[in-house]
Design a protein around this motif. Sequence first.
Motif, PDB file in Angstrom:
ATOM      1  N   ILE A 105       0.828  -1.208   0.000  1.00 43.27           N
ATOM      2  CA  ILE A 105       0.000   0.000   0.000  1.00 43.27           C
ATOM      3  C   ILE A 105       0.865   1.262   0.000  1.00 43.27           C
ATOM      4  CG2 ILE A 105      -1.939  -1.121   1.131  1.00 43.27           C
ATOM      5  CD1 ILE A 105      -1.062   0.193   3.755  1.00 43.27           C
ATOM      6  N   GLY A 106       2.157   1.104  -0.330  1.00 47.61           N
ATOM      7  CA  GLY A 106       3.036   2.264  -0.465  1.00 47.61           C
ATOM      8  C   GLY A 106       3.741   2.683   0.801  1.00 47.61           C
ATOM      9  N   GLY A 107       3.696   1.855   1.838  1.00 49.87           N
ATOM     10  CA  GLY A 107       4.359   2.193   3.097  1.00 49.87           C
ATOM     11  C   GLY A 107       5.862   1.955   3.028  1.00 49.87           C
ATOM     12  N   SER A 108       6.638   2.907   3.507  1.00 54.20           N
ATOM     13  CA  SER A 108       8.093   2.774   3.559  1.00 54.20           C
ATOM     14  C   SER A 108       8.621   3.641   4.691  1.00 54.20           C
ATOM     15  CB  SER A 108       8.731   3.205   2.231  1.00 54.20           C
ATOM     16  OG  SER A 108       8.441   4.561   1.958  1.00 54.20           O
ATOM     17  N   PRO A 109       9.761   3.271   5.269  1.00 51.73           N
ATOM     18  CA  PRO A 109      10.286   4.070   6.381  1.00 51.73           C
ATOM     19  C   PRO A 109      10.782   5.432   5.922  1.00 51.73           C
ATOM     20  CG  PRO A 109      11.827   2.330   5.790  1.00 51.73           C
ATOM     21  CD  PRO A 109      10.583   2.092   4.987  1.00 51.73           C
ATOM     22  N   MET A 110      10.850   6.351   6.854  1.00 57.68           N
ATOM     23  CA  MET A 110      11.337   7.694   6.586  1.00 57.68           C
ATOM     24  C   MET A 110      12.825   7.634   6.245  1.00 57.68           C
ATOM     25  SD  MET A 110      10.727  10.965   9.106  1.00 57.68           S
ATOM     26  CE  MET A 110      11.040   9.893  10.496  1.00 57.68           C
ATOM     27  N   LYS A 111      13.231   8.436   5.265  1.00 56.09           N
ATOM     28  CA  LYS A 111      14.642   8.474   4.868  1.00 56.09           C
ATOM     29  C   LYS A 111      15.416   9.333   5.857  1.00 56.09           C
ATOM     30  CE  LYS A 111      13.500   8.126  -0.043  1.00 56.09           C
ATOM     31  NZ  LYS A 111      12.027   8.232   0.146  1.00 56.09           N
ATOM     32  N   TRP A 112      16.594   8.829   6.264  1.00 50.51           N
ATOM     33  CA  TRP A 112      17.459   9.565   7.182  1.00 50.51           C
ATOM     34  C   TRP A 112      18.652  10.107   6.428  1.00 50.51           C
ATOM     35  CZ3 TRP A 112      18.094   7.440  12.799  1.00 50.51           C
ATOM     36  CH2 TRP A 112      16.830   7.239  13.357  1.00 50.51           C
ATOM     37  N   GLY A 113      19.118  11.247   6.843  1.00 53.53           N
ATOM     38  CA  GLY A 113      20.292  11.849   6.218  1.00 53.53           C
ATOM     39  C   GLY A 113      21.578  11.180   6.680  1.00 53.53           C
ATOM     40  N   LEU A 114      22.675  11.537   6.014  1.00 53.47           N
ATOM     41  CA  LEU A 114      23.980  10.968   6.370  1.00 53.47           C
ATOM     42  C   LEU A 114      24.356  11.262   7.813  1.00 53.47           C
ATOM     43  CD1 LEU A 114      26.180  11.612   3.210  1.00 53.47           C
ATOM     44  CD2 LEU A 114      25.678   9.418   4.237  1.00 53.47           C
ATOM     45  N   ASP A 115      23.938  12.425   8.344  1.00 52.72           N
ATOM     46  CA  ASP A 115      24.336  12.766   9.709  1.00 52.72           C
ATOM     47  C   ASP A 115      23.628  11.913  10.752  1.00 52.72           C
ATOM     48  OD1 ASP A 115      21.881  13.825   9.174  1.00 52.72           O
ATOM     49  OD2 ASP A 115      22.277  15.799  10.044  1.00 52.72           O
ATOM     50  N   LEU A 116      22.538  11.234  10.387  1.00 54.17           N
ATOM     51  CA  LEU A 116      21.810  10.388  11.325  1.00 54.17           C
ATOM     52  C   LEU A 116      22.073   8.900  11.101  1.00 54.17           C
ATOM     53  CD1 LEU A 116      18.309  12.124  11.540  1.00 54.17           C
ATOM     54  CD2 LEU A 116      20.227  12.310  13.103  1.00 54.17           C
ATOM     55  N   ARG A 117      22.026   8.452   9.864  1.00 50.45           N
ATOM     56  CA  ARG A 117      22.114   7.015   9.607  1.00 50.45           C
ATOM     57  C   ARG A 117      23.294   6.616   8.754  1.00 50.45           C
ATOM     58  NH1 ARG A 117      18.424   4.381   5.141  1.00 50.45           N
ATOM     59  NH2 ARG A 117      20.300   3.129   5.050  1.00 50.45           N
ATOM     60  N   GLY A 118      24.076   7.606   8.295  1.00 47.49           N
ATOM     61  CA  GLY A 118      25.154   7.268   7.380  1.00 47.49           C
ATOM     62  C   GLY A 118      24.612   7.093   5.969  1.00 47.49           C
ATOM     63  N   GLY A 119      25.371   6.468   5.129  1.00 49.59           N
ATOM     64  CA  GLY A 119      24.951   6.268   3.748  1.00 49.59           C
ATOM     65  C   GLY A 119      26.132   5.829   2.908  1.00 49.59           C
ATOM     66  N   VAL A 120      26.075   6.132   1.629  1.00 46.47           N
ATOM     67  CA  VAL A 120      27.125   5.740   0.703  1.00 46.47           C
ATOM     68  C   VAL A 120      27.898   6.978   0.268  1.00 46.47           C
ATOM     69  CG1 VAL A 120      27.645   4.644  -1.500  1.00 46.47           C
ATOM     70  CG2 VAL A 120      25.797   3.785  -0.096  1.00 46.47           C
ATOM     71  N   ARG A 121      29.199   6.858   0.273  1.00 47.51           N
ATOM     72  CA  ARG A 121      30.060   7.967  -0.148  1.00 47.51           C
ATOM     73  C   ARG A 121      30.953   7.473  -1.287  1.00 47.51           C
ATOM     74  NH1 ARG A 121      35.228  10.080   0.714  1.00 47.51           N
ATOM     75  NH2 ARG A 121      35.327  12.356   0.975  1.00 47.51           N
ATOM     76  N   PHE A 122      30.874   8.165  -2.422  1.00 50.14           N
ATOM     77  CA  PHE A 122      31.701   7.840  -3.576  1.00 50.14           C
ATOM     78  C   PHE A 122      32.738   8.940  -3.773  1.00 50.14           C
ATOM     79  CE2 PHE A 122      27.571   5.848  -4.879  1.00 50.14           C
ATOM     80  CZ  PHE A 122      28.010   4.536  -4.856  1.00 50.14           C
ATOM     81  N   LEU A 123      33.966   8.538  -3.976  1.00 47.34           N
ATOM     82  CA  LEU A 123      35.017   9.470  -4.385  1.00 47.34           C
ATOM     83  C   LEU A 123      35.339   9.154  -5.840  1.00 47.34           C
ATOM     84  CD1 LEU A 123      37.036  11.701  -3.720  1.00 47.34           C
ATOM     85  CD2 LEU A 123      38.650   9.933  -3.000  1.00 47.34           C
ATOM     86  N   MET A 124      35.099  10.134  -6.719  1.00 49.10           N
ATOM     87  CA  MET A 124      35.251   9.923  -8.147  1.00 49.10           C
ATOM     88  C   MET A 124      36.394  10.759  -8.696  1.00 49.10           C
ATOM     89  SD  MET A 124      31.254   9.984  -9.280  1.00 49.10           S
ATOM     90  CE  MET A 124      30.193   8.608  -8.862  1.00 49.10           C
ATOM     91  N   GLU A 125      37.055  10.212  -9.692  1.00 49.69           N
ATOM     92  CA  GLU A 125      38.175  10.919 -10.311  1.00 49.69           C
ATOM     93  C   GLU A 125      37.888  11.108 -11.801  1.00 49.69           C
ATOM     94  OE1 GLU A 125      42.512  10.580  -9.054  1.00 49.69           O
ATOM     95  OE2 GLU A 125      42.409   9.253 -10.793  1.00 49.69           O
ATOM     96  N   VAL A 126      38.059  12.337 -12.251  1.00 49.94           N
ATOM     97  CA  VAL A 126      37.820  12.676 -13.659  1.00 49.94           C
ATOM     98  C   VAL A 126      39.095  12.448 -14.452  1.00 49.94           C
ATOM     99  CG1 VAL A 126      37.128  14.496 -15.250  1.00 49.94           C
ATOM    100  CG2 VAL A 126      36.087  14.367 -12.987  1.00 49.94           C
ATOM    101  N   ASP A 127      38.983  11.745 -15.567  1.00 53.94           N
ATOM    102  CA  ASP A 127      40.125  11.494 -16.439  1.00 53.94           C
ATOM    103  C   ASP A 127      40.318  12.699 -17.358  1.00 53.94           C
ATOM    104  OD1 ASP A 127      42.070  10.598 -18.130  1.00 53.94           O
ATOM    105  OD2 ASP A 127      41.109   8.693 -18.614  1.00 53.94           O
TER     106      ASP A 127
END
Length: 616
Positions: A116-138
């Motif tokens: 029925i469309g239920g999902s938990p509230m999204k937390w920011g990086l400062d609360l729950r962490g997340g994914v961090r990508f470091l990218m390099e431009v050629d």
Amino acid sequence: MLNRYPLWKNLMVILVIAIGLLYSLPNLYGEDPAVQISGTRGQEVKTAELGDVQTLLAENNLPLKSIVLENGSILARFNNTDDQLLAKDKITEKLGNNYSVALNLAPATPKWLTDIGGSPMKWGLDLRGGVRFLMEVDMNTALTKRQEQLQDSLRTELRKEKYQYSAIRSADNFSTQVTLTKQEQLSDAQRFLRKQHPTLDIKEISNNTLSLGLSDSALAEARDQAIEQNLSILRRRVEELGVSEPVIQRQGAERIVVELPGVQDTARAKEILGATATLEFRLVNPNANLDAAARGMVPSDSEVKLDRHGNPVVLYKRAVLGGEHITNATSGVDQNTSSPQVSVTLDSEGGEIMSQTTKLNLKKPMATLYVEYKDSGEKDENGKTILAKHEEVINVATIQGRFGSQFQITGIDSPAEAQNLSVLLRSGALTAPIQIVEERTIGPSLGAQNVAQGLEAGLWGLGIVVLFMLVYYKLFGIFANIALLANMVLLVGLMSLLPGATLTMPGIAGIILSVGMSVDANVLIFERIKEEIRNGRSVQQAIHEGYNGAFTSIFDANLTTILTAIVLYAVGTGPVKGFAITLSLGVAISMFTAITGTRMLVNLIYGGKRVEKLSI
């Protein structure tokens, strides 16, 4: 009769609170450590791979909570992070580079809620962490590409002006050398090229050769431009992923940091962000001999490219059109063949080029060439990964009629690949190849202890407010506390429903502030009721005048707060937007709970009755 709500209004309040409670429930179930496995370039993972993963995990005694194959990717849930991390390493070693394997936190929401469309509230990086990508431009590839485009332009310009040349070749520091056939044309050609390319440093290096290069400042400017264009494209790609409050910023001369809070499909995020795909439309050379081409014998204006089955296709080197002219792309199904396709829309310049090309080449074949840069597995002397250019002919179609800015690309294997390609084309081709040099799943930047202390302080403050309202306003204090609880439930439910809402530490501050304003509204109403009773009004009249009289001041105060929050959201970024969202939603909901909600409770207890004294 005073202070009586009609049945429909009572049911409306109950229904709104019930819906808020329902959509708040997913936040109670938490998340499972998981590993997500997706095919590269949008290819779907099949049942065979699912069996291989299950066998691999059983062999390594890694217990599963569940594993499913859904929407072309595998999601394996584990009981703890130790099993999750070990499983990721084993699966990556087993499947190789043809699959994207990423860590994930999968919501443990029951299926009936998700249906029925239920999902938990999204937390920011400062609360729950997340994914961090470091990218390099050629940058070298970016400048080389720019050099090749310049050389194509020079050939066209010199032929048009009748300047004969014997060679146009690349030189050091991304410069280009033009060797003319006739020495007497050198001065005229130099003046002409300076007029055409005022940003280039053009000088004579021999009697018949000109050098066209970029100055140091121009090179620096070109590098900055490549970074800024890539930043803009990455932001559009993050929008395609539906991630709210991301951090996308430059780091140093050639690197970009991307932080994605609350992502649910890190495998797709990694694939979309790191992809360097674009398309080129090229005419096929129909006169070339395929057998000779397979042995490397092709005309000077042509080159051999392979399709996905390894068959050679001889294409003219000069591209008719590049991905930079694509303004929109959507995936769909060909109505005639029921096969996947991508509908492409070009800008006005691209549409004109395609129109003229198809007009002049009716009944001739044209190919769609997919271009992508991949990790070659090798590193240069500085330790940087060397990217290899991968090209593949997606389809070859005969031009049946003249068409312009809108057309379809067919010959795609699966709907998932069509959707993936449309996202990449729609968000733009990266100016320079980019690679993910570091991927980290990070914890809260404020620290779990600080977050716990902040939540504890908020609960203590809430408890003191509840206690004060009970002691000072008695039964009416209970009404206010029930409205306060309903306010919290509705705010969490609405934050869970809104796709762009993310809870951050400043967002928690906004919630606490809106809670205070909710109680403030009830204080104004209750004090107005007490004042009316002191002025000699009857209990029913005092209740009626208390709510009606206080409404104007409450509405004005809350409206100005909401307008301020809207301005904060419009001009702010990141955490400021999170604060503005929770504050505006909380204040708007408080007007419903503090006025309509408590009024319903008061009416149920006191409405339409002869009352001599209020518990207030």
